[in-house]
Enzyme design. Structure first.
Site, PDB file in Angstrom:
ATOM      1  N   SER A 219       0.819  -1.215   0.000  1.00  0.00           N
ATOM      2  CA  SER A 219       0.000   0.000   0.000  1.00  0.00           C
ATOM      3  C   SER A 219       0.851   1.263   0.000  1.00  0.00           C
ATOM      4  O   SER A 219       0.380   2.304  -0.450  1.00  0.00           O
ATOM      5  CB  SER A 219      -0.967  -0.009   1.173  1.00  0.00           C
ATOM      6  OG  SER A 219      -0.333  -0.384   2.348  1.00  0.00           O
TER       7      SER A 219
ATOM      8  N   HIS B 289      -1.686  -2.632  -7.102  1.00  0.00           N
ATOM      9  CA  HIS B 289      -2.260  -2.290  -5.793  1.00  0.00           C
ATOM     10  C   HIS B 289      -3.790  -2.279  -5.870  1.00  0.00           C
ATOM     11  O   HIS B 289      -4.377  -1.370  -6.458  1.00  0.00           O
ATOM     12  CB  HIS B 289      -1.718  -0.917  -5.363  1.00  0.00           C
ATOM     13  CG  HIS B 289      -2.226  -0.453  -4.040  1.00  0.00           C
ATOM     14  ND1 HIS B 289      -2.463   0.873  -3.745  1.00  0.00           N
ATOM     15  CD2 HIS B 289      -2.562  -1.144  -2.926  1.00  0.00           C
ATOM     16  CE1 HIS B 289      -2.906   0.980  -2.511  1.00  0.00           C
ATOM     17  NE2 HIS B 289      -2.985  -0.226  -1.996  1.00  0.00           N
TER      18      HIS B 289
ATOM     19  N   GLU C 120      -4.345   0.354  -8.703  1.00  0.00           N
ATOM     20  CA  GLU C 120      -3.229   1.249  -8.998  1.00  0.00           C
ATOM     21  C   GLU C 120      -2.072   0.427  -9.575  1.00  0.00           C
ATOM     22  O   GLU C 120      -1.673  -0.570  -8.980  1.00  0.00           O
ATOM     23  CB  GLU C 120      -2.789   1.869  -7.664  1.00  0.00           C
ATOM     24  CG  GLU C 120      -2.356   3.272  -7.723  1.00  0.00           C
ATOM     25  CD  GLU C 120      -2.344   3.892  -6.334  1.00  0.00           C
ATOM     26  OE1 GLU C 120      -2.316   3.180  -5.308  1.00  0.00           O
ATOM     27  OE2 GLU C 120      -2.347   5.131  -6.281  1.00  0.00           O
TER      28      GLU C 120
ATOM     29  N   ASN D  20      -2.990   6.084  -1.319  1.00  0.00           N
ATOM     30  CA  ASN D  20      -2.766   6.224   0.127  1.00  0.00           C
ATOM     31  C   ASN D  20      -2.062   7.519   0.506  1.00  0.00           C
ATOM     32  O   ASN D  20      -2.132   7.949   1.657  1.00  0.00           O
ATOM     33  CB  ASN D  20      -2.020   5.002   0.654  1.00  0.00           C
ATOM     34  CG  ASN D  20      -2.954   3.816   0.748  1.00  0.00           C
ATOM     35  OD1 ASN D  20      -4.146   3.976   1.028  1.00  0.00           O
ATOM     36  ND2 ASN D  20      -2.438   2.627   0.496  1.00  0.00           N
TER      37      ASN D  20
HETATM   38  N1  3HC Z   1     -17.780  -9.676  -1.767  1.00  0.00           N
HETATM   39  C1  3HC Z   1     -18.892  -9.632  -2.524  1.00  0.00           C
HETATM   40  N2  3HC Z   1     -19.787  -8.629  -2.438  1.00  0.00           N
HETATM   41  C2  3HC Z   1     -19.546  -7.670  -1.528  1.00  0.00           C
HETATM   42  C3  3HC Z   1     -18.421  -7.662  -0.694  1.00  0.00           C
HETATM   43  C4  3HC Z   1     -17.501  -8.743  -0.842  1.00  0.00           C
HETATM   44  N3  3HC Z   1     -16.378  -8.839  -0.135  1.00  0.00           N
HETATM   45  N4  3HC Z   1     -18.459  -6.564   0.110  1.00  0.00           N
HETATM   46  C5  3HC Z   1     -19.569  -5.892  -0.229  1.00  0.00           C
HETATM   47  N5  3HC Z   1     -20.226  -6.563  -1.204  1.00  0.00           N
HETATM   48  C6  3HC Z   1     -21.455  -6.153  -1.900  1.00  0.00           C
HETATM   49  C7  3HC Z   1     -22.677  -6.223  -1.051  1.00  0.00           C
HETATM   50  O1  3HC Z   1     -23.226  -7.496  -1.036  1.00  0.00           O
HETATM   51  C8  3HC Z   1     -23.582  -5.215  -1.745  1.00  0.00           C
HETATM   52  O2  3HC Z   1     -24.142  -5.755  -2.908  1.00  0.00           O
HETATM   53  P1  3HC Z   1     -25.563  -5.219  -3.510  1.00  0.00           P
HETATM   54  O3  3HC Z   1     -25.415  -3.756  -3.741  1.00  0.00           O
HETATM   55  O4  3HC Z   1     -25.727  -5.998  -4.780  1.00  0.00           O
HETATM   56  O5  3HC Z   1     -26.528  -5.570  -2.436  1.00  0.00           O
HETATM   57  C9  3HC Z   1     -22.604  -4.169  -2.230  1.00  0.00           C
HETATM   58  O6  3HC Z   1     -21.317  -4.775  -2.258  1.00  0.00           O
HETATM   59  C10 3HC Z   1     -22.605  -2.992  -1.308  1.00  0.00           C
HETATM   60  O7  3HC Z   1     -22.360  -3.464   0.016  1.00  0.00           O
HETATM   61  P2  3HC Z   1     -23.196  -3.029   1.311  1.00  0.00           P
HETATM   62  O8  3HC Z   1     -24.641  -2.830   0.951  1.00  0.00           O
HETATM   63  O9  3HC Z   1     -22.872  -3.984   2.403  1.00  0.00           O
HETATM   64  O10 3HC Z   1     -22.574  -1.685   1.799  1.00  0.00           O
HETATM   65  P3  3HC Z   1     -22.160  -0.400   0.980  1.00  0.00           P
HETATM   66  O11 3HC Z   1     -23.193  -0.008  -0.003  1.00  0.00           O
HETATM   67  O12 3HC Z   1     -21.686   0.577   1.993  1.00  0.00           O
HETATM   68  O13 3HC Z   1     -20.879  -0.881   0.154  1.00  0.00           O
HETATM   69  C11 3HC Z   1     -18.547  -0.846   0.168  1.00  0.00           C
HETATM   70  C12 3HC Z   1     -19.788  -1.439   0.781  1.00  0.00           C
HETATM   71  C13 3HC Z   1     -18.426  -1.329  -1.289  1.00  0.00           C
HETATM   72  C14 3HC Z   1     -17.380  -1.383   0.968  1.00  0.00           C
HETATM   73  C15 3HC Z   1     -18.666   0.704   0.191  1.00  0.00           C
HETATM   74  O14 3HC Z   1     -19.003   1.124   1.477  1.00  0.00           O
HETATM   75  C16 3HC Z   1     -17.396   1.385  -0.202  1.00  0.00           C
HETATM   76  O15 3HC Z   1     -17.113   1.554  -1.390  1.00  0.00           O
HETATM   77  N6  3HC Z   1     -16.606   1.827   0.801  1.00  0.00           N
HETATM   78  C17 3HC Z   1     -15.339   2.477   0.577  1.00  0.00           C
HETATM   79  C18 3HC Z   1     -14.296   1.445   0.271  1.00  0.00           C
HETATM   80  C19 3HC Z   1     -12.947   2.069  -0.009  1.00  0.00           C
HETATM   81  O16 3HC Z   1     -12.744   3.266   0.000  1.00  0.00           O
HETATM   82  N7  3HC Z   1     -11.971   1.182  -0.262  1.00  0.00           N
HETATM   83  C20 3HC Z   1     -10.608   1.609  -0.516  1.00  0.00           C
HETATM   84  C21 3HC Z   1      -9.850   1.523   0.755  1.00  0.00           C
HETATM   85  S1  3HC Z   1      -8.172   1.969   0.516  1.00  0.00           S
HETATM   86  C22 3HC Z   1      -7.404   0.558   0.108  1.00  0.00           C
HETATM   87  O17 3HC Z   1      -7.982  -0.507   0.070  1.00  0.00           O
HETATM   88  C23 3HC Z   1      -5.950   0.657  -0.164  1.00  0.00           C
HETATM   89  C24 3HC Z   1      -5.137  -0.082   0.853  1.00  0.00           C
HETATM   90  O18 3HC Z   1      -3.793  -0.024   0.478  1.00  0.00           O
HETATM   91  C25 3HC Z   1      -5.281   0.461   2.253  1.00  0.00           C
END
Ligand code: 3HC
Length: 287
Positions: free
Chosen positions: A122, A143, A155, A193
């Site tokens: 990351s 990434h 990325e 990040n």
């Molecule tokens: N596998 C399959 N489906 C999944 C899943 C998984 N692991 N996680 C979530 N889903 C699905 C849900 O079933 C749901 O499907 P639907 O719309 O068809 O019902 C959909 O994704 C949306 O999930 P939720 O309804 O539970 O909740 P949200 O609408 O809040 O979505 C989220 C969840 C996609 C995680 C959304 O909140 C989001 O985009 N959050 C921000 C995530 C983000 O910013 N990630 C980047 C982090 S930084 C990073 O990773 C870099 C690293 O280096 C630190």
């Protein structure tokens, strides 16, 4: 190497990211060798993959059944089992020395001369990891974002010696996984990040200074900027240990504006790592 030449992908680490990466590779039809250091980590990773695949299946979003996709993933604790992979994607602990040692060993293990080595780090230097491999021009950062099966953005990080061919390979490979690659050069925290971690860290400072409750900080940022998650709930999703490692790297490399909030350090010391341990800023044990 061309994407069409890839049959087997080695994924190192069956944690949140490694499991997600193995899953999307298997969903795209690749054979996967998934390696972690202990059986219990592999079991947990495979469980998470199965749960995620079942979610997709329940919504009719899979073109194959869950077992066919699971059948492409071979779990192992032996690094030697990566001998016949075409591409390695490393997603182990965010520790440069451990990563370099693993790549040194892979130099001796992976048979294919033109195999591509990639890291999902990351924030750490792609150039530094590449330097211990037999072909730094074949090394690239790939990434992924958490949760890997859902997030489109990936990325692609060009190290100082990454060749044009390797960069192109990474772009095409991630497209094959159904992702949308974004290219940048090697620099601490890359694009994602470098911008996201200070935002999360600042959210923790705002809580630490008592400016607002955690719920108000998250609700506020969701409403004010139209993001799906506020900084504290997102930190819980990513893992507080990962956030701390990332902000510490940015602090070390880029200076004081990235100083980690003491509350983040304390929460990691207390084992409150977020969703993966059941508690972080919020409690997930009842859900
Ligand atoms: N596998 C399959 N489906 C999944 C899943 C998984 N692991 N996680 C979530 N889903 C699905 C849900 O079933 C749901 O499907 P639907 O719309 O068809 O019902 C959909 O994704 C949306 O999930 P939720 O309804 O539970 O909740 P949200 O609408 O809040 O979505 C989220 C969840 C996609 C995680 C959304 O909140 C989001 O985009 N959050 C921000 C995530 C983000 O910013 N990630 C980047 C982090 S930084 C990073 O990773 C870099 C690293 O280096 C630190």
């Amino acid at each position: 190497m061309k994407v069409e030449d890839v049959k087997v992908v080695g994924v190192l680490g069956a944690g949140t990211m490694g499991a997600g990466i193995a899953q999307v590779c298997a969903m795209a039809g690749f054979e996967v060798v998934l390696r972690d250091i202990e059986d219990r980590f592999l079991e947990r990773g495979l469980n998470n993959i199965r749960k995620s695949l079942e979610k997709f299946a329940a919504k009719g979003k899979l073109s194959e059944d869950v077992e066919t996709i699971m059948g492409r993933i071979k779990p192992t604790t032996k690094l030697e089992d990566l001998a016949d992979v075409d591409l390695v994607i490393e997603a182990i602990i965010e520790n440069m020395e451990v990563k370099k040692e693993t790549f040194r060993q892979l130099n001796e293990i992976v048979k294919r001369e033109d195999a591509i080595f990639a890291s999902n780090t990351s924030t750490l230097s792609i150039t530094e990891m590449a330097a211990v491999t037999r072909k730094p021009e074949n090394f690239v950062g790939i990434h992924f974002m958490n949760p890997v099966p859902v997030m489109k953005g990936v990325e692609i990080v060009r190290g100082l010696l990454t060749s044009d061919e390797t960069l192109e390979f990474a772009v095409e490979f991630t497209k094959k996984l159904g992702k949308e690659p974004v290219v940048c050069r090697d620099s601490p925290g890359f694009i994602s990040n470098r911008i996201l971690m200070p935002w999360i860290n600042e959210g923790i400072w705002v809580l630490y200074e008592g400016v607002a409750t955690k719920e108000e900080i998250d609700r506020g940022m969701r409403l004010f900027t139209n993001v799906p998650m506020g900084p504290l709930e997102l930190a819980d999703l990513i893992g507080l240990d990962i956030c701390l490692a990332a902000i510490e790297t940015l602090h070390r490399e880029l200076g004081d504006k990235y100083r980690p909030c003491p509350l983040l350090k304390q929460m990691v010391q207390a084992g409150l790592l977020g969703r993966k341990t059941g508690r972080g800023f919020y409690d997930y044990t009842q859900k």
